[in-house]
Motif scaffolding. Sequence first.
Motif, PDB file in Angstrom:
ATOM      1  N   CYS A   1     -74.212 -14.180 -29.258  1.00 51.17           N
ATOM      2  CA  CYS A   1     -72.819 -14.362 -28.836  1.00 51.17           C
ATOM      3  C   CYS A   1     -72.664 -15.455 -27.799  1.00 51.17           C
ATOM      4  CB  CYS A   1     -72.265 -13.050 -28.263  1.00 51.17           C
ATOM      5  SG  CYS A   1     -72.012 -11.766 -29.495  1.00 51.17           S
TER       6      CYS A   1
ATOM      7  N   HIS B   1     -61.780 -11.163 -25.740  1.00 55.62           N
ATOM      8  CA  HIS B   1     -61.439 -11.335 -27.141  1.00 55.62           C
ATOM      9  C   HIS B   1     -60.109 -10.640 -27.438  1.00 55.62           C
ATOM     10  CE1 HIS B   1     -63.869  -7.632 -26.838  1.00 55.62           C
ATOM     11  NE2 HIS B   1     -63.087  -7.168 -27.789  1.00 55.62           N
TER      12      HIS B   1
ATOM     13  N   PRO C   1     -65.042  -7.601 -23.002  1.00 57.11           N
ATOM     14  CA  PRO C   1     -66.282  -7.168 -23.653  1.00 57.11           C
ATOM     15  C   PRO C   1     -66.931  -6.017 -22.887  1.00 57.11           C
ATOM     16  CG  PRO C   1     -66.624  -9.206 -22.451  1.00 57.11           C
ATOM     17  CD  PRO C   1     -65.167  -8.911 -22.356  1.00 57.11           C
TER      18      PRO C   1
END
Length: 1185
Positions: A700, A715, A734
Amino acid sequence: MANFKMKFCRRWLLFVLLIPLSSVLCFSELSFITEPSDVTVLPKDPAVLDCQAHGQPPVTIKWLKNGVRLAESEHLQFLPNGSLYIPKIKHTKEDSDEGFYQCLSQNRYGAILSQRSRLTIARISEFVLHPLPMVASQGSVARFSCAVISNPPASITWEHNQSTLPLQTDRITVMPNGVLQIHNVKLEDAGQYRCVAINIGSRLKSKEVALAVNKVAGPKPRQRPRIIAGPQNTTASLHQTVVLECVATGNPSPIISWSRADSKPIDVYNAKVLGNGNLVITDVNSKHSGVYLCRATTPGTRNHTTAAANLTVLVPPTIVERPESQTRPRAGTARFMCQAEGVPLPRISWLKNGEEVHLNGRIKMYNSKLVITQIIPEDDAIYQCMAENKQGSVLSVARLIVVMSEDRPSAPRNIHAETISSSAILLAWERPLYNADKVIAYSIHYMKAEGLNNEEYQVVIGNDTTSYIIEDLDSARNYSFYVVAYMPMGASRMSDQVSQHTLEDVPLRTPELSLTSHSSTDIQVSWQPLPAKISRGRLSAYRLSYRTAVDNTVKTVELPHNCTEHLLQGLQPDTIYLLRMAAATRVGWCEPSAWSSHRTPKVSSNKVPSAPILQLEPLNCTSIVARWQTSPGSVAAQGFRLCYHEEGQPEQPNILLQAQTYTHTISGLDPRRKYHIKILAVSEVGDGYQTDQTISTPGCVSARDQLAAAPPPPHQVTVFTSNSSAVSLRWSHPAFAPGKAVSYTVRYTPVGTHNVSAIRYLQTTKQSVMVQNLVQNTRYEFVVRLHVDMMSSPWSSVVYHQTLAAAPGQQPAGVRVTLIEDDTALVSWREPTEPNVIITHYTILYASQKAWMAGHWQKIQREGSHTMALLEKLEPGNVYLVKICASNRVGDGPFSDIVELAPRRGHIHRSKNPRHSDHFPDTTVFSDGLYHIDQRSMTGIMVGVSIALTCIAMCALILVSKGRPRKSSSSKVIAAGGSEGPRAGFPLPGECHAENVEALIPMISEHFKDAKGGSNIVINGVGPVGGNIQSKRWLLFNREILNPPEIDAETRASLYETGKTVLRYDEHLGSAPLPPSSREIIFGPLHSESSHTSEGSQETGDSGHYSNEESNEEGSNPSTSQSSGAKSLGSNGGTTIAELKQSCRVKNEEMLSHPHHHSAPDASRLCGNSEDAHPALYASQAAIS
C-alpha cells in the motif's frame, strides 16, 4: 481656422488614447473563427473549404492534404480570408482531390492546426448485394434486399415490373436500408422486382428477379411464431438513421414488440415502428446504444420467440478536460492535461506549432498528459491536444510562455556516475563555474534510458554536497542522470547527461503458478514471465519441483528461460501433489517459492465440467478480482465453488456462486501477501476439474527514501454539496493502533489554477469538515492527508467536485433609458461584473407613475446575450419608471435602482433629439418606493419657476408695446402655413423654445445670399434667426455641434427610424469589422434591392418586430411630406444650433430694426425631414431581403 485647429487637436488626442487600447485588444494567441468541415461534391464541381483565423497580425494560413503541405496554384487557390477554393474537382486514377484537409494558421507566437476535414467525391459503387428470386405462398411474407456502397448514402426505391412501388402501404414496406417487405402476399404481387439506388452523383439499378406466388387452398394450420428476418448487429454514426428489422410468420399473424435488454425505455421521440414491426431510430446518439430485443407473440397466448441485436453508435471525439496556457521559468516543468470522450475511445496526441511533438528525455507523454521538464527557450510555443477516432478529430489549444531570468548560475560541471550494486548508483559533480556561491540547492534528475515515455524522478538536496547515492533502482537497467543548480532567482541550465547501468541480481521472486488438470493423471502447470523489475536481469532457467503430500521424494524438472507452461503426466488419480518453482539469472538461483497444492481428479466414467480458465488481478493492496470462464465444449455447470487462503494458513470456507456469475471480488486481504485461489465447476454428475492459482497482493505504501513506513492515506473521500459556496467533505481513516493522536489536513484548489495563493488548507481532528467561501459554479479538487506519530501520510486520491451555480448577486450596471420615439424608449445596460455567474435572461419591469402607485408593472424579458430592449406603446406625457434584474435557472438577482423616463408634453413632433434618463450610482430611491426631493432641489425649482414667470411677464409687456409689428410678422407665418392653423406639437410664434429650434428651422448655409440684396439672416415668426449676431459665450456649444465625432449613445439613438434602423450598442469603438465570407470573396458582395420597399414589420437587432406604419402615416401627412425646400437650402449649413438658440433671445427692438424680411418658410418646411442635415451616425439601415 479656430474650428479646424480644434478638430485637429481632438482627433490627435483620440488617436493617442486609442494607441494603448489597440495593444490591449489585439490577440497574442491564435484561434480559429471558422474551421473546415466535411464536404461531398461532384466531379468537376467547385468546392470551398472555409478557414478563418484570428490573432495578432500578420496571420498566415497554409493548407495540408493528408498531412502534406499544399502549394497554391490555379487549381488550388488560397482566398484572402484563408479559405481554400478548388474551381474544378479532379477525380481520376492518377490525380484526385479526395482526401483529408487541414489548415495551418501561424503568427509570430506559433502555429495551430485545424480539425480534419474530409472532401469526398459523390459516387455509387456496384451493388454488393443483388436481390434474389423467391417463391412465396399466398398470404405469407415476401422479402427482397439489396445493398450498395454510396457516398453520400443513397436512397433506395423498388420497382415492380418496372413501375415504382410506394414506400409504404398496408402491405408493402420499403426500408431505408434497402429491404422490401410484402406482407399478406397476393397473386398479383408476382412479377419482376429490382431496386434503384439514387444519390446526387448517379442512379444505379440492380438485376431483376422474379417473385412466384403459390396459391393456397383451404384454411391454414396454426403455426407458432417464427422470426424469419431478425435484427442485425449495427454500427451507426452520430445523427444517422438506423433500421432494426423484424419479420415474423405464424398463424395467426404474430404481434411484434420491441424492448431493450437493459430495461431502459426506448426513445419514443426518435423511434417509430415502420411497417409490421420494424424499428426505425432517427438521429441516433450515444444513449441509443444497447441491445434491442424483438419479440413475436401469438395473439392471446404466451407463445413467443425473440431475436436480439446490438446497436453501437459511433460518436466523434469531444474534449472534456482542456489544456490551459501556462507561464513557466526556464528549467521549470509544465504539465498539460487533456481528456477526451468518444466512441471508439479517441486517441490523444500532442502538436507543437502544428507539428507532432517529438518525445524525448525532457518531453514525455503519460497516458494523455504532456509533461515538459527542464524547460528551454525553444519550448515557448503553442501546443494542441488532438483527439481523433474514425468519426473525426478535435483540437484544443494552450500556450507555453517561457520566462527568462538573468544572473543565474552556470550548469554543474564534470558529472559522473559509478555503479554500487544492483539497485544503487553514486552520482558526483563539480560546482558551477559562475555564481556558485549563490546556489541554494541541487536537483538530481534520473530516468530509465531504454524504452519510451519513461517517468523522470527528481531528488532535491542541499548545497553542502556534490555527490549523492540514488537507491531503489531496478537491477540490470541503464539510467540517465543530469543535475540542475538552483538559486533564489531561478535555475541553471541542465548539466551534461551521463548514463550508467545497475548490476544483475538473482530474481526477486518466482512466477505465480496456475495449476489445472485435464485428466485424472496429469497437472498442467503454467505461469507468466517475470517482469524486468522482478527478474533483475535476464533469466537463464526455471526449476520445477513436485512431490505428493505423503511422500518426501522430490522430483525436479529444469526448463528453459522462454518456457511458460509444462504438463506433468503419469500422476496418481485423486492424490494431493505439492509443487514449487525457482528461477535463475547469471548471478544464481532465487529462493524457491512455497509449496502449492493440487489434487488430481478422481477416475470417473461420467463426464464432469472441465477446469475453469481463471484470471486473477489485484484491485488494490487489500482486494483481488477473480474472473473466469468455462472451457469450450465443457459440461454445463450449475454453479461454481471458490475458496482461497493465505500461504501457510488454513483454507477459508468455500464460496458458492451462481452459474451465471463469472467474477468475484475477494476483499479484506493483507498487503504484500501471497494467496492461493481455487475454483471448480459443479454439475449434476459431480464436481468438475479444479483450477489452482497463486497471486500476491501489492504493497500500500512506497517507502522510497523513508526510514520508517509512512501511514496510509485516508480513503473513501466523499464530497457533499451544501450550497453554492460551501461543501461538506468526509473520509475514512485507515487502521492503526488506538489511542494515538490523529489529525488531518485538507487541501483544496480550483482545477487548473496556477496561482499559489488560490491553494487553501484546513486542519481538523475529525473525519469531516465544512469547506466554505468557495467560488460558485467552479470545479475544485480536494485531497486529504493524515498525521500520526509525527509522520504524515501521502495525499489521498484526488476528488473533483463542482460547486453549484447561484443566482446573480449583483444588479445590471449602467441602466440607461432613452426616448427615441414619442411612444418608444430604448433601455440599455451592462451585464453584472460578478465572476462565474451564468445569466440566461434579463427581466425589465416598467410602469407609468399612476400604474406604479397602483402596483402594476409591465414585464418583458430578453436573452442573457442582449443588453438592450425597446419599450413600446408608451403614453406621451406620462412619467415612466424602469428597473432591470438578471436571472438564471437558479433564481433572480436584485433589481437595479429605478430609473425615471419623463416624456415632455406638447412635443409630439418627430424630433431626432432624444430625451433620456441615465441611471447614476447616486440615484436616491427610498424604501417606501417614493422619490423624495431634498431642500436644495426644492430651492432650485422655486428659483427656476420665479425666473420663468418674470420672463413671461417681460415678454408679455414687450408684445403689448410692439403689437403692430408682431402682428404683421405673425401673419406671414400663418399665411405660409396654409389654412390649417398652428399644428399640435409646435410652439406658437411668440414662444422661444431654444431646445426645439433645430427642428423648427431648416438648415441654411451661412453663405446663403438673399436675391433681393439683403443679409443672410433667416426670418420667422419669432424674429431674425442666424446671421452674424452671436455672443462669444456660445462658442463652446458651437464647437461641440461642429465636431460630431464625440457623439454618445444619446445621439446614436436620435437617428432611430421605425422599421429601418437596426439598434446597436458599441462598447468598443475600435472593434474590427467581421471578415467577408468565402462566398462574398468568390462571387462578390451580396446586394439587396428591396430594403426600402418592403412593407409590414421589420426586425431589429435586439428586441423583435417593429411596424413602420407610423412612418408611412407620417409620409402621407402634408405637414411632413415636403422637405425639398429644406434640401434646396443645403445640408449641414453653417448656421449652427447654438446660433439659432441665441436668436430666440434677441430683443424685439432688434427684430424691428430690419426693414426688409425674407418670407418665413411654411410650417411643412420648418418641420421637414432632417436626415439631410444630420448624417446617420452609429446606425445602419436594415437590408430586407
